[in-house]
Scaffold this motif. Structure first.
Motif, PDB file in Angstrom:
ATOM      1  N   ARG A  32       0.452  -1.357  -0.003  1.00 38.26           N
ATOM      2  CA  ARG A  32       0.596   0.313  -0.358  1.00 38.26           C
ATOM      3  C   ARG A  32       1.045   1.495  -0.091  1.00 38.26           C
ATOM      4  O   ARG A  32       0.470   2.372  -1.109  1.00 38.26           O
ATOM      5  CB  ARG A  32      -0.149   0.124   1.223  1.00 38.26           C
ATOM      6  CG  ARG A  32      -2.587  -0.899   1.224  1.00 38.26           C
ATOM      7  CD  ARG A  32      -3.022  -0.344   2.311  1.00 38.26           C
ATOM      8  NE  ARG A  32      -2.429  -0.469   3.925  1.00 38.26           N
ATOM      9  CZ  ARG A  32      -2.525  -1.929   4.243  1.00 38.26           C
ATOM     10  NH1 ARG A  32      -2.850  -2.979   3.959  1.00 38.26           N
ATOM     11  NH2 ARG A  32      -1.861  -1.766   5.744  1.00 38.26           N
ATOM     12  N   GLN A  33       2.012   1.557   0.675  1.00 35.15           N
ATOM     13  CA  GLN A  33       2.722   2.083   0.955  1.00 35.15           C
ATOM     14  C   GLN A  33       3.855   2.351  -0.733  1.00 35.15           C
ATOM     15  O   GLN A  33       3.672   3.616  -0.902  1.00 35.15           O
ATOM     16  CB  GLN A  33       3.531   1.943   1.928  1.00 35.15           C
ATOM     17  CG  GLN A  33       4.771   3.672   2.078  1.00 35.15           C
ATOM     18  CD  GLN A  33       5.573   2.855   3.489  1.00 35.15           C
ATOM     19  OE1 GLN A  33       5.700   1.631   4.610  1.00 35.15           O
ATOM     20  NE2 GLN A  33       6.143   4.275   3.929  1.00 35.15           N
ATOM     21  N   LEU A  34       3.574   1.299  -0.728  1.00 35.34           N
ATOM     22  CA  LEU A  34       4.348   1.903  -2.507  1.00 35.34           C
ATOM     23  C   LEU A  34       3.246   2.121  -3.268  1.00 35.34           C
ATOM     24  O   LEU A  34       3.893   3.267  -4.483  1.00 35.34           O
ATOM     25  CB  LEU A  34       4.815   0.429  -2.471  1.00 35.34           C
ATOM     26  CG  LEU A  34       6.246  -0.349  -2.223  1.00 35.34           C
ATOM     27  CD1 LEU A  34       6.757  -1.776  -2.710  1.00 35.34           C
ATOM     28  CD2 LEU A  34       7.915   1.115  -2.698  1.00 35.34           C
ATOM     29  N   GLN A 266      13.830   1.656  -1.920  1.00 32.95           N
ATOM     30  CA  GLN A 266      14.908   1.451  -0.263  1.00 32.95           C
ATOM     31  C   GLN A 266      13.684   0.232   0.272  1.00 32.95           C
ATOM     32  O   GLN A 266      13.296  -0.712   0.942  1.00 32.95           O
ATOM     33  CB  GLN A 266      14.923   2.709   0.221  1.00 32.95           C
ATOM     34  CG  GLN A 266      15.933   3.132  -0.210  1.00 32.95           C
ATOM     35  CD  GLN A 266      16.533   4.456   0.528  1.00 32.95           C
ATOM     36  OE1 GLN A 266      15.161   4.888   1.291  1.00 32.95           O
ATOM     37  NE2 GLN A 266      17.184   4.980   0.176  1.00 32.95           N
ATOM     38  N   LEU A 267      12.216   0.855  -0.041  1.00 37.38           N
ATOM     39  CA  LEU A 267      10.894  -0.204   0.981  1.00 37.38           C
ATOM     40  C   LEU A 267      10.917  -1.578   0.167  1.00 37.38           C
ATOM     41  O   LEU A 267      11.093  -2.726   0.838  1.00 37.38           O
ATOM     42  CB  LEU A 267       9.795   1.132   0.436  1.00 37.38           C
ATOM     43  CG  LEU A 267       9.563   2.007   1.267  1.00 37.38           C
ATOM     44  CD1 LEU A 267       7.951   3.010   0.569  1.00 37.38           C
ATOM     45  CD2 LEU A 267       9.374   1.394   2.659  1.00 37.38           C
ATOM     46  N   CYS A 268      11.172  -1.456  -0.721  1.00 38.64           N
ATOM     47  CA  CYS A 268      11.486  -2.772  -1.857  1.00 38.64           C
ATOM     48  C   CYS A 268      12.457  -3.416  -1.302  1.00 38.64           C
ATOM     49  O   CYS A 268      12.235  -4.642  -0.326  1.00 38.64           O
ATOM     50  CB  CYS A 268      11.601  -2.757  -3.297  1.00 38.64           C
ATOM     51  SG  CYS A 268      10.209  -2.217  -4.254  1.00 38.64           S
ATOM     52  N   GLN A 269      13.836  -3.038  -1.502  1.00 34.46           N
ATOM     53  CA  GLN A 269      14.926  -3.997  -0.615  1.00 34.46           C
ATOM     54  C   GLN A 269      14.207  -4.172   1.060  1.00 34.46           C
ATOM     55  O   GLN A 269      15.070  -5.445   1.438  1.00 34.46           O
ATOM     56  CB  GLN A 269      16.043  -3.159  -0.686  1.00 34.46           C
ATOM     57  CG  GLN A 269      17.185  -3.486  -0.738  1.00 34.46           C
ATOM     58  CD  GLN A 269      17.365  -5.036  -1.445  1.00 34.46           C
ATOM     59  OE1 GLN A 269      17.477  -5.006  -1.920  1.00 34.46           O
ATOM     60  NE2 GLN A 269      17.495  -6.136  -0.839  1.00 34.46           N
ATOM     61  N   GLN A 270      14.104  -3.037   1.955  1.00 38.11           N
ATOM     62  CA  GLN A 270      14.194  -3.166   3.141  1.00 38.11           C
ATOM     63  C   GLN A 270      12.855  -5.084   2.973  1.00 38.11           C
ATOM     64  O   GLN A 270      12.839  -5.714   3.975  1.00 38.11           O
ATOM     65  CB  GLN A 270      13.399  -2.356   4.083  1.00 38.11           C
ATOM     66  CG  GLN A 270      13.831  -1.894   4.438  1.00 38.11           C
ATOM     67  CD  GLN A 270      13.515  -0.154   4.663  1.00 38.11           C
ATOM     68  OE1 GLN A 270      12.137   0.531   4.979  1.00 38.11           O
ATOM     69  NE2 GLN A 270      14.506   1.107   4.316  1.00 38.11           N
ATOM     70  N   LEU A 271      12.360  -4.616   2.697  1.00 36.15           N
ATOM     71  CA  LEU A 271      10.503  -5.941   2.794  1.00 36.15           C
ATOM     72  C   LEU A 271      11.715  -7.435   2.515  1.00 36.15           C
ATOM     73  O   LEU A 271      11.574  -8.302   2.680  1.00 36.15           O
ATOM     74  CB  LEU A 271       9.845  -5.905   1.792  1.00 36.15           C
ATOM     75  CG  LEU A 271       8.710  -7.080   1.881  1.00 36.15           C
ATOM     76  CD1 LEU A 271       8.034  -7.085   2.926  1.00 36.15           C
ATOM     77  CD2 LEU A 271       7.343  -6.319   0.540  1.00 36.15           C
ATOM     78  N   LYS A 272      12.672  -7.390   1.196  1.00 37.86           N
ATOM     79  CA  LYS A 272      12.746  -8.168   0.469  1.00 37.86           C
ATOM     80  C   LYS A 272      14.239  -8.867   1.915  1.00 37.86           C
ATOM     81  O   LYS A 272      14.617 -10.072   2.166  1.00 37.86           O
ATOM     82  CB  LYS A 272      13.773  -8.218  -0.746  1.00 37.86           C
ATOM     83  CG  LYS A 272      13.073  -7.990  -1.970  1.00 37.86           C
ATOM     84  CD  LYS A 272      14.380  -7.652  -3.469  1.00 37.86           C
ATOM     85  CE  LYS A 272      15.264  -8.796  -3.196  1.00 37.86           C
ATOM     86  NZ  LYS A 272      15.745  -8.533  -4.466  1.00 37.86           N
ATOM     87  N   ASP A 273      14.321  -7.779   2.065  1.00 38.34           N
ATOM     88  CA  ASP A 273      15.789  -8.692   3.348  1.00 38.34           C
ATOM     89  C   ASP A 273      15.187  -9.040   4.477  1.00 38.34           C
ATOM     90  O   ASP A 273      15.228 -10.296   4.819  1.00 38.34           O
ATOM     91  CB  ASP A 273      16.025  -6.815   4.280  1.00 38.34           C
ATOM     92  CG  ASP A 273      17.622  -6.155   2.861  1.00 38.34           C
ATOM     93  OD1 ASP A 273      17.797  -7.086   2.303  1.00 38.34           O
ATOM     94  OD2 ASP A 273      18.010  -5.471   3.565  1.00 38.34           O
TER      95      ASP A 273
END
Length: 287
Positions: A32-34, A266-273
């Motif tokens: 949702r944020q994305l 950055q949000l995508c990468q944080q979720l992937k991590d």
């Protein structure tokens, strides 16, 4: 041994519960944020007029450079197209002032802006296909979606940050040279492109190399910005760049878009991590 096994089972149960919450709740919160961020980015590219269905508004950008006053002008941007251009060039040798502008019936499409906008739209489409009702069942599924979204965002950013490298014959053959009235002199080339958040105009002054010239002729390869001394063949002539004039103007909404791209990546990468923390245990395990 029984105590250790019980502790291990308890730990696994906690991990399962945490991963279940991640898949069912936090993933959708991030999506949702994305979507919210990318919709804001998309709005920067549309810039509608007074009505939502009205024509895209025009924006005037005054071109300048701290290093030269040889070229001055105004470019008018309407969405992803240059609708007007008004340029004055002071010739270095004799200070003669040349003026040229777009023909009234012409517009020049800025492919970089159009492509960036299309990539943002594709990223939004990918996210919208995984709405609140969709249940992610594996971490691998989330990672695949994040990779696809990040690919579109990276491509959008790269279209703005990496202008095309063109040879001088490619610039000479460009339709941009035929946009102006009066017609550009044969010893001038013009190129327009986006670099980061800037709209850039480059004017190349040329001179013909005589057949008996002692210069070692070496055609220049592709470049974003060619330097004086660059040579090329055009028709039956061999030409050399004698002067280069580059002027530019900041487009504020492109700067906004680049910030939105960075935050989204950055949000995508944080979720992937976060997903990867559990991957060795649960990435292929359905919930």
């Amino acid at each position: 041994m029984a105590t250790v096994m019980a502790a291990t089972a308890a730990e696994r149960a906690v991990l399962e519960e945490e991963f279940r919450w991640l898949l069912h709740d936090e993933v959708h919160a991030v999506l949702r944020q994305l979507q919210d961020i990318l919709k804001e980015a998309s709005l920067r590219f549309t810039l509608p007029g007074s009505g939502t269905e009205g024509p895209t508004k025009q924006e005037n950008f005054v071109l300048g450079s701290c290093g030269t006053d040889q070229v001055k002008g105004v470019l008018t941007l309407q969405g992803d197209a240059l609708s007007q251009a008004d340029v004055n060039l002071k010739m270095p040798r004799n200070n003669q002032l040349l003026h040229f502008a777009f023909r009234e019936d012409k517009q020049w499409k800025l492919q970089q802006i159009q492509d960036a906008r299309n990539h943002v739209s594709q990223a939004i489409y990918l996210l919208a296909n995984r709405d609140e009702s969709y249940q992610f069942r594996t971490g691998a599924e989330v990672l695949k979606l994040m990779d696809a979204v990040m690919l579109q965002l990276t491509r959008a950013r790269n279209r703005l940050t990496t202008p095309a490298t063109l040879t001088l014959p490619e610039i000479a053959a460009s339709g941009l040279t035929r946009m102006f009235a009066p017609t550009l002199p044969s010893d001038l080339l013009v190129n327009v492109y986006i670099n980061l958040n800037k709209l850039c105009l480059t004017v190349y002054q040329l001179h013909t190399l005589q057949p008996n010239s002692t210069k070692n002729f070496r055609p220049a390869g592709g470049a974003v910005l060619h330097s004086p001394g660059a040579m090329f063949e055009w028709g039956t002539q061999r030409l050399e760049v004698s002067h280069v004039h580059k002027v530019e103007s900041v487009i504020p909404w492109l700067n906004d878009a680049l910030v939105f791209f960075t935050v989204s990546l950055q949000l995508c990468q944080q979720l992937k991590d976060k997903i990867s923390v559990f991957s060795s245990y649960w990435s292929c395990r359905p919930f």
